[in-house]
Design a protein around this motif. Structure first.
Motif, short mmCIF file in Angstrom:
data_model
loop_
_atom_site.label_atom_id
_atom_site.label_comp_id
_atom_site.label_asym_id
_atom_site.label_seq_id
_atom_site.Cartn_x
_atom_site.Cartn_y
_atom_site.Cartn_z
N VAL A 194 -37.30 -27.21 -69.95
CA VAL A 194 -38.42 -27.96 -70.54
C VAL A 194 -38.63 -29.24 -69.74
CG1 VAL A 194 -39.37 -29.02 -72.62
CG2 VAL A 194 -37.77 -27.11 -72.82
N LEU A 195 -39.88 -29.52 -69.45
CA LEU A 195 -40.26 -30.81 -68.90
C LEU A 195 -40.98 -31.59 -69.99
CD1 LEU A 195 -40.64 -32.80 -66.54
CD2 LEU A 195 -42.80 -31.63 -66.04
N VAL A 196 -40.48 -32.78 -70.28
CA VAL A 196 -41.05 -33.60 -71.35
C VAL A 196 -41.74 -34.79 -70.70
CG1 VAL A 196 -40.60 -34.80 -73.51
CG2 VAL A 196 -39.11 -32.92 -72.80
N GLY A 216 -35.89 -32.05 -68.28
CA GLY A 216 -36.23 -33.32 -67.64
C GLY A 216 -37.23 -34.10 -68.47
N THR A 217 -37.12 -35.41 -68.42
CA THR A 217 -38.09 -36.28 -69.06
C THR A 217 -38.68 -37.19 -68.01
OG1 THR A 217 -36.40 -37.92 -69.64
CG2 THR A 217 -36.90 -36.23 -71.28
N MET A 218 -39.90 -37.63 -68.22
CA MET A 218 -40.57 -38.48 -67.24
C MET A 218 -41.71 -39.24 -67.89
SD MET A 218 -42.85 -35.74 -65.07
CE MET A 218 -43.96 -37.03 -64.48
N ASN A 219 -42.02 -40.38 -67.29
CA ASN A 219 -43.21 -41.15 -67.64
C ASN A 219 -44.19 -40.98 -66.49
OD1 ASN A 219 -45.18 -43.02 -68.23
ND2 ASN A 219 -43.77 -44.68 -68.71
N PRO A 220 -45.34 -40.31 -66.70
CA PRO A 220 -46.27 -40.04 -65.60
C PRO A 220 -46.76 -41.29 -64.88
CG PRO A 220 -46.85 -38.76 -67.55
CD PRO A 220 -45.81 -39.75 -67.97
N ALA A 265 -43.51 -27.02 -70.68
CA ALA A 265 -43.76 -28.46 -70.55
C ALA A 265 -44.56 -28.92 -71.76
CB ALA A 265 -44.52 -28.76 -69.26
N VAL A 266 -44.20 -30.09 -72.25
CA VAL A 266 -44.92 -30.67 -73.39
C VAL A 266 -45.19 -32.13 -73.07
CG1 VAL A 266 -43.96 -29.13 -75.13
CG2 VAL A 266 -42.74 -31.22 -74.56
N GLU A 267 -46.23 -32.64 -73.66
CA GLU A 267 -46.56 -34.05 -73.53
C GLU A 267 -46.47 -34.70 -74.89
OE1 GLU A 267 -50.02 -36.88 -71.60
OE2 GLU A 267 -49.42 -34.97 -70.72
N VAL A 268 -45.78 -35.82 -74.94
CA VAL A 268 -45.59 -36.51 -76.21
C VAL A 268 -46.23 -37.89 -76.14
CG1 VAL A 268 -43.47 -35.28 -76.80
CG2 VAL A 268 -43.33 -37.39 -75.48
N ARG A 269 -46.81 -38.28 -77.24
CA ARG A 269 -47.39 -39.60 -77.38
C ARG A 269 -47.00 -40.16 -78.73
NH1 ARG A 269 -52.18 -36.93 -75.29
NH2 ARG A 269 -52.56 -37.53 -73.12
N ALA A 270 -46.94 -41.46 -78.81
CA ALA A 270 -46.65 -42.09 -80.09
C ALA A 270 -47.78 -41.79 -81.07
CB ALA A 270 -46.48 -43.59 -79.91
N HIS A 326 -48.99 -27.12 -67.18
CA HIS A 326 -48.47 -27.75 -65.96
C HIS A 326 -48.55 -26.84 -64.75
CE1 HIS A 326 -45.10 -25.45 -67.48
NE2 HIS A 326 -44.35 -25.72 -66.42
N ARG A 327 -49.00 -25.60 -64.93
CA ARG A 327 -49.13 -24.69 -63.79
C ARG A 327 -50.58 -24.50 -63.35
NH1 ARG A 327 -44.60 -22.41 -66.52
NH2 ARG A 327 -42.88 -22.14 -65.04
N ARG A 328 -51.51 -24.95 -64.13
CA ARG A 328 -52.91 -24.70 -63.79
C ARG A 328 -53.61 -25.92 -63.23
NH1 ARG A 328 -56.61 -26.36 -67.81
NH2 ARG A 328 -58.09 -24.86 -66.99
#
Length: 717
Positions: free
Chosen positions: A33-35, A179-183, A199-204, A312-314
Motif C-alpha cells: 500500500v502507498l499512503v 509506504g507513506t508520503m506527503n506529495p 494506493a490511497v489518499e488521505v486528507r483531514a 496511481h497507475r493511470r
C-alpha cells in the motif's frame, strides 16, 4: 518496556486506508500500500497499528531470515533447515528510515568479526528482518534513489542478492511493502510507484464532529496509552480473528472467468501500462471476497479493488489532477459487462459480513469519506525518462523547431495583441501583475532534458546534479580518517594494513590495525537544486505568440524539476519592473498555478529581472547554503528598459549584460533560453548568456528528444 501502539480500531475514518491495509494483511500477494496525504493525517499511526493485528509466524529457531520450517528457503545462509521444529513469534514491522545506508538495507560483511577473527561473515540487513513481515518506509518519496533500486529488485524477485566487500549472499525477502508520503515534498519514480499494489489518499476531515473525535481519542491515548488500548482490546481481537479467518479462506475463493474478463476490460479501458494492474486487481478482489466471507468474487469486489489499484497507475503527467472519476469506473464496468463471454461463473456468494460493499473495518468509528484515489505523478531518473508524458495539447511528439525558430504549434494559440503594438502599450505603466493580458494557452509540453549544475555539490538528495552524499554509490576510497564507522572503506583499509602485518607481529587470524590504516568511503549521488525561472513576459515576447511556446517550455521544465526533487521559484519581468511571483518552494505545482495566472504585455526591463533573480538567490544562499542554484532565463533579449534607479538613461541591453555579469561573479549557473524568432534576429539573448558565463539554448533544444547529449547549465570553470 513494551511500547503501546495506538489501536487500529481507534483510527477515526480513513476507511479506504484501513481497507487497503486489511486486504494486504489477508492476501500479501496484493503487493503493498502507498499512503499519500497531507501531514498530520494519521498515516504512520494506522500503518504501525496494523502490525499488532497480523497473525503470528512459525519460524525456524535461530534463523536470522525468518524461514518457515514447513517450507524453508533452500538457499538460506543459516540453513539447511530440513526437519527443524518451529517456534512462534509475532510478525515484524520493520521500518526503513530515509537516511538508511545501503549496508543497513541489504546487509554487508560483519566488520567486527572480519577485523577480530579474520573471517568473512554476513551481517543481515533490514530486508532479511522484513521477510514474511511488513517493510514500512515513512516518507518513501524522499528515499535515496540507490536504495529505491535495491527495493525494486527485492520486491520483484522476492530475494535479496548481496555482492559486496567480498560477500556473496542470496536470501528470501518477501515482504508487504507499505509506504507513506506527503506529495508536497516530491514524487516517486514510476517503477517504485507501480510496485505498490494499492494506493490511497488521505486528507483531514472537514466535518467538525469528526475532527473533535480525532482530538478526543488522541488526547485520551496520550494521557494513558494502556487504558486507552484496553478499551479497544475487544475490537482489536475481533479484527485480528477476522484477518486470520480470511487468510484461511482466501485460497478457496473462486474467481469466475466473467469477473476475470471484467478486470481485463477495465484495465484496458483505463489504458494502464503492463499487466501488474490486472494481477493486483484480481488478488485484491479475491482478498475482498475473503474478507467479507464470500466464496466467489463478484462485480462489487472488482469495483472496490479497481478503485484502490488503478488511480496511481493511470496518471500520465505530474500536473494532472489526482483522482479517478467514479462515473468513469462505473462506465468501464458496464461496458465490460456488455462484452462478457458465456456465463460460467461459480456461485454468487455475498452472504458474508459486510455484504457486497466496502466494509468498515470498525463500524463503531465515525465515518469520514476519503478520496477514492491516490494518483502518483510520473517520475524519472537519470538522463532518460522511463516514459514520455503525453503533451497537454499539440503534437504528441512534443514541440520541435518551426520555420521561424519557435516550437511547432506556437501559432495555434495566437495572442490577442499579436498584431498590435506591444512595447508602447497603454498598459505598460500600470501596476505589475494587475494589468496586461492573460498569458496565452501553452503549446504542447515535452519531456525536458536534464539541465545540470556543473561541478560536484553537497546539497539535499535529489536527481539533478552530481553531489557528494552520505548514502550514494561508492566511487572510491580516500585517505581521510572516517568520521563514523559507516564511512570506513573496508577493502581499502585492509589493503592498507596488509603489508605491515609481519612488522606488527601478527600471530593469529585477526588483522593488526592502526588508526592510520583506516580509509574513508567516498560516495556520489545526485542532489536537488534550486531552479529559479526568470520569464520575460513583456510585449515583445507576446508579439508573435511566443508566450504560448514559452509557457509550454516552462511547464515542461517545471515537470522536470518536480520529478528531480528541486525547489523552484518564479520571477517575471515586464512593464516597469520585475516581480517574484513564486518564492522558492518545494511545491512545484504551485509554480504551475502561478504560470496559469501570468499577465503579459508592456516593455522589457531585462536588467531588473536579472537583478531581482540575483537578490532572490542571495537570500536563498543564506537560508540553505548547501543547495546550489540554477537560473533559467527565458527571453528574446530585446531589452527596452534599463536598470531602474540608475539615475541615467543607458543602453538597456548593456545594463542587462552588466546584471548578468554580476550573476556570473556570484557563481550562479545560468541557462538562457533564446525565445527570439522571425526572419530578423538580433542575437541579444546570446550576449546576455555570454555575460552570465552560461549556455544559450533554443526552446527546441530543451526537449530530451530534440537533440542528443546533455545540456550543461554553465561552462565548467
Amino acid at each position: 518496556m513494551t511500547v503501546v501502539q495506538f489501536p487500529f480500531s481507534a483510527v477515526v475514518g480513513h476507511d479506504d486506508l484501513r481497507l487497503a491495509l486489511l486486504l494486504n494483511a489477508v492476501h500479501p500477494g496484493v503487493g503493498g500500500v502507498l499512503v499519500r496525504g497531507e501531514k498530520g493525517t494519521a498515516k504512520s499511526t494506522a500503518v504501525r497499528a496494523l502490525a499488532a493485528l497480523l497473525p503470528a509466524l512459525t519460524v525456524v529457531p535461530g534463523c536470522r531470515f525468518g524461514c518457515d520450517p514447513a517450507s524453508p528457503d533452500p538457499g538460506c545462509p543459516d540453513g539447511p533447515h530440513a526437519g527443524t521444529a518451529g517456534e512462534s513469534r509475532p510478525a515484524r514491522l520493520v521500518e526503513l528510515p530515509v537516511g538508511a545506508t545501503e549496508d543497513r538495507l541489504v546487509g554487508s560483511l560483519d566488520l567486527e568479526r572480519a577485523l577480530s577473527e579474520g573471517v568473512r561473515a554476513y551481517q543481515p540487513g533490514l530486508l532479511a528482518d522484513a521477510h514474511r513481515g511488513v517493510l514500512y518506509v515513512d516518507e518513501v518519496n524522499l528515499l535515496h534513489d540507490h536504495l529505491v533500486d535495491l527495493l525494486l529488485d527485492a520486491a520483484a524477485m522476492g530475494r535479496a542478492h548481496v555482492e559486496r566487500d567480498g560477500v556473496s549472499v542470496s536470501h528470501a525477502a518477501r515482504f508487504l511493502l507499505v509506504g507513506t508520503m506527503n506529495p508536497e515534498e516530491g514524487e516517486l519514480r514510476p517503477q517504485l510507484l507501480d510496485r505498490f499494489g494499492l494506493a490511497v489518499e488521505v486528507r483531514a476531515a472537514r466535518d467538525v464532529d469528526t475532527r473533535v473525535e480525532v482530538v478526543r481519542r488522541r488526547m485520551g491515548f496520550d494521557a494513558d496509552p494502556s487504558a486507552f488500548a484496553a478499551r479497544y482490546a475487544d475490537d482489536e481481537r475481533a479484527t485480528a480473528e477476522r484477518i486470520a479467518a480470511a487468510r484461511e479462506r482466501v485460497g478457496a475463493v473462486v474467481l469466475p472467468d466473467a469477473e476475470l474478463r471484467r478486470i481485463a476490460a477495465v484495465c484496458a479501458a483505463f489504458d494502464v501500462d503492463g499487466m501488474r494492474a490486472d494481477l493486483v486487481i484480481a488478488r485484491a478482489a479475491v482478498a475482498h471476497a475473503a474478507w467479507r466471507g464470500a466464496g466467489a468474487v463478484t462485480e462489487e469486489d472488482v469495483r472496490v479493488a479497481a478503485r484502490l489499484a488503478l488511480p496511481h497507475r493511470r496518471r500520465r503527467d505530474p500536473f494532472d489532477e489526482p483522482g479517478m472519476d467514479d462515473g468513469a469506473l462505473d462506465e468501464a464496468l458496464r461496458e465490460a459487462a456488455e462484452h462478457e463471454g458465456p456465463d460460467d461463473d461459480g456461485p454468487d456468494d455475498d452472504g458474508g459480513p459486510g455484504g457486497g460493499g466496502s466494509p468498515d473495518p470498525n463500524p463503531a468509528n465515525g465515518s469520514s469519506a476519503q478520496p477514492d484515489d491516490a494518483n502518483g505523478p510520473f517520475d524519472q531518473e537519470g538522463e532518460e525518462a522511463d516514459a514520455t508524458p503525453a503533451p497537454a495539447s499539440g503534437s504528441a511528439d512534443g514541440p520541435g523547431d518551426g520555420a521561424d525558430g519557435s516550437p511547432d504549434g506556437a501559432q495555434s494559440h495566437p495572442h490577442p495583441r499579436a498584431n498590435g503594438p506591444s512595447d508602447q502599450s497603454d498598459r505598460a505603466n500600470g501596476p505589475l501583475g494587475q494589468d496586461g493580458d492573460p498569458a496565452p494557452t501553452p503549446t504542447g509540453t515535452f519531456r525536458a532534458r536534464r539541465l545540470e549544475v556543473p561541478g560536484l555539490g553537497e546539497g539535499a538528495p535529489g536527481r539533478r546534479s552530481r553531489a557528494r552524499t552520505d548514502a550514494g554509490r561508492v566511487v572510491r576510497a580516500a585517505d581521510d580518517v572516517p568520521r563514523r564507522a559507516a564511512d570506513v572503506h573496508l577493502a581499502a583499509s585492509i589493503t592498507a594494513a596488509a603489508p605491515h602485518q609481519r612488522a606488527r607481529g601478527r600471530s593469529g587470524p585477526a588483522l593488526v590495525l592502526r588508526h592510520g590504516d583506516l580509509r574513508t568511503t567516498v560516495r556520489e549521488g545526485r542532489e536537488g537544486n534550486l531552479v529559479l525561472f526568470a520569464v520575460d513576459a513583456s510585449g515583445s515576447m507576446a508579439a508573435r505568440a511566443r508566450m504560448s511556446a514559452v509557457s509550454g517550455a516552462v511547464l515542461s521544465l517545471l515537470r522536470d524539476a518536480y520529478q528531480r526533487r528541486d525547489k523552484v521559484g518564479l520571477v517575471t519581468f515586464r512593464a516597469r519592473g520585475a516581480e517574484l511571483v513564486l518564492p522558492p518552494t518545494s511545491s512545484v505545482p504551485a509554480a504551475q498555478a502561478r504560470m496559469a495566472s501570468l499577465r503579459t504585455g508592456g516593455r522589457t526591463p531585462l536588467a531588473d529581472g536579472l537583478l531581482r533573480a540575483r537578490e532572490v538567490l542571495r537570500v536563498e544562499r543564506l537560508r540553505d547554503p548547501r543547495r546550489r542554484a540554477l537560473l533559467v532565463l527565458l527571453t528574446d533579449g530585446r531589452a527596452t528598459v534599463g536598470r531602474s534607479g540608475a539615475g541615467r538613461v543607458g543602453d538597456p541591453v548593456t545594463d542587462a549584460c552588466r546584471a548578468a555579469a554580476l550573476l556570473a561573479a556570484d557563481g550562479v549557473a545560468t541557462v538562457v533560453v533564446d525565445c527570439e524568432s522571425g526572419p530578423v534576429r538580433l542575437g541579444l539573448a546570446a550576449r546576455v548568456a555570454a555575460a552570465a558565463g552560461g549556455e544559450i539554448v533554443t526552446i527546441g533544444a530543451l526537449s530530451a528528444d530534440g537533440v542528443t547529449g546533455v545540456v550543461r547549465a554553465a561552462r565548467a570553470a
